[in-house]
Design an enzyme around this catalytic site. Structure first.
Site, short mmCIF file in Angstrom:
data_model
loop_
_atom_site.label_atom_id
_atom_site.label_comp_id
_atom_site.label_asym_id
_atom_site.label_seq_id
_atom_site.Cartn_x
_atom_site.Cartn_y
_atom_site.Cartn_z
N TRP A 65 -6.20 -3.24 10.19
CA TRP A 65 -4.75 -3.12 10.04
C TRP A 65 -4.06 -3.12 11.40
O TRP A 65 -2.83 -3.24 11.48
CB TRP A 65 -4.41 -1.81 9.31
N GLN A 80 0.82 -1.20 0.00
CA GLN A 80 0.00 0.00 0.00
C GLN A 80 0.87 1.27 0.00
O GLN A 80 1.92 1.31 0.62
CB GLN A 80 -0.91 0.01 1.22
N GLU A 102 -7.46 -3.67 -7.98
CA GLU A 102 -7.00 -4.43 -6.82
C GLU A 102 -8.07 -5.47 -6.48
O GLU A 102 -8.76 -5.39 -5.47
CB GLU A 102 -6.73 -3.49 -5.65
N PHE A 103 -8.17 -6.47 -7.32
CA PHE A 103 -9.26 -7.45 -7.24
C PHE A 103 -9.23 -8.27 -5.95
O PHE A 103 -10.25 -8.84 -5.56
CB PHE A 103 -9.19 -8.41 -8.43
N PHE A 104 -8.08 -8.37 -5.32
CA PHE A 104 -7.92 -9.32 -4.22
C PHE A 104 -8.02 -8.68 -2.84
O PHE A 104 -7.69 -9.30 -1.84
CB PHE A 104 -6.56 -10.01 -4.37
N GLN A 105 -8.50 -7.45 -2.76
CA GLN A 105 -8.54 -6.77 -1.48
C GLN A 105 -9.84 -6.99 -0.72
O GLN A 105 -9.94 -6.67 0.47
CB GLN A 105 -8.32 -5.27 -1.67
#
Length: 290
Positions: free
Chosen positions: A75, A36, A58-61
């Site tokens: 986070w 990021q 960002e398909f995998f977020q």
């Protein structure tokens, strides 16, 4: 600059016979591997603007449990310091993603591909568990590791682009402001001087550790797998975004002249620079990561 090891596979897109006749190589699909606030958004938006280099997102977020990207407090799940947590928005429940692994893959491939067959996407190391989990639900798996998962989901002749930022402190400061304001996308407007974000050395330090580890994990993975890849530094990307995009297009087998002027401008203001300097001055005395 691409993998020396080749795999037999059945292409999803039909062959481009015009390219075959002309002797040109088929353009390649690709995955931007980053962390990021590394500048990866500037690169993928430049590639998207060509209209021939996939539609990288960002398909995998998106977490299956909420259909949302990680929320600010996610986070900081290992953090108990209330002075840090109080600066972060509370968790929202979201809606569970009920798609099967095959439905998820088919949609991802459809959205990320341009008519010439090129697919583009972006993956952060913290999103690898989602890739592995989704791939586990696919039939006819080739293996359980990340390399196999990406091949089963995407393409076994995938090109890898590694975007990194040498100044992890500046990267962590940028992310610390983003998790507080929940404004992630760069645009032509600098952050507001009073955007509600507050300085906190421990919050920045926590993110600096995460971001540094992500880049180490990418480098280790490339080395372990023996994968050649395109390296793009944040500094080079910001200094010459159009030229950098042109170089990537050439590596993908596409026309460098299609590289557009930068579609986004770097978010930067004096406040972030002040926080970086303040953090550096405090780090040595307090054992914080640099």
């Amino acid at each position: 600059m691409f993998p020396s090891r080749k795999f037999d596979f059945v292409p999803i897109a039909a062959p481009n016979f015009a390219l075959i006749v002309s002797g040109m190589s088929e353009p390649r699909s690709y995955l931007v591997c980053a962390s990021q606030r590394s500048g990866s958004t500037l690169l993928v938006e430049s590639l998207r603007a060509t209209t021939v280099a996939g539609n990288p997102e960002e398909f995998f977020q998106y977490l299956p449990s909420t259909s949302r990207s990680p929320q600010p407090r996610q986070w900081f799940e290992s953090v108990t310091d209330e002075t840090v947590l109080s600066l972060l928005a509370p968790l929202e429940p979201g809606t569970a993603d009920t798609r099967t692994a095959e439905q998820w893959r088919d949609q991802l491939l459809s959205v990320g591909r341009t008519p010439n067959g090129v697919w583009g996407g972006k993956l952060m190391w913290n999103q690898v568990p989602l890739v592995l989990d989704r791939a586990a639900g696919l039939p006819d798996r080739s293996g359980d590791d990340l390399r196999s998962a990406l091949g089963d989901i995407l393409d076994r002749d995938l090109a890898f682009i590694h975007v990194y930022r040498r100044d992890v402190v500046a990267q962590a400061v940028s992310m610390w402001r983003a998790v507080q304001t929940q404004v992630w996308r760069d645009d032509a407007t600098p952050p507001a001087p009073h955007d509600g974000a507050e300085y906190h050395a421990d919050g920045i330090a926590h993110l600096a550790r995460i971001l540094r580890d992500q880049d180490v994990q990418w480098r280790n993975w490339f080395e372990t797998e023996g994968l050649d890849h395109i390296d793009i530094s944040f500094d080079d990307l910001v200094a010459a975004p159009q030229a950098t995009a042109a170089k990537v297009l050439v590596e993908l087998g596409l026309d460098a002249d299609l590289a557009p002027p930068p579609p986004l401008k770097r978010q930067s203001d004096g406040r972030s620079k002040e926080w970086v300097e303040r953090y550096r001055s405090e780090a040595a005395a307090n054992g914080l990561p640099l």
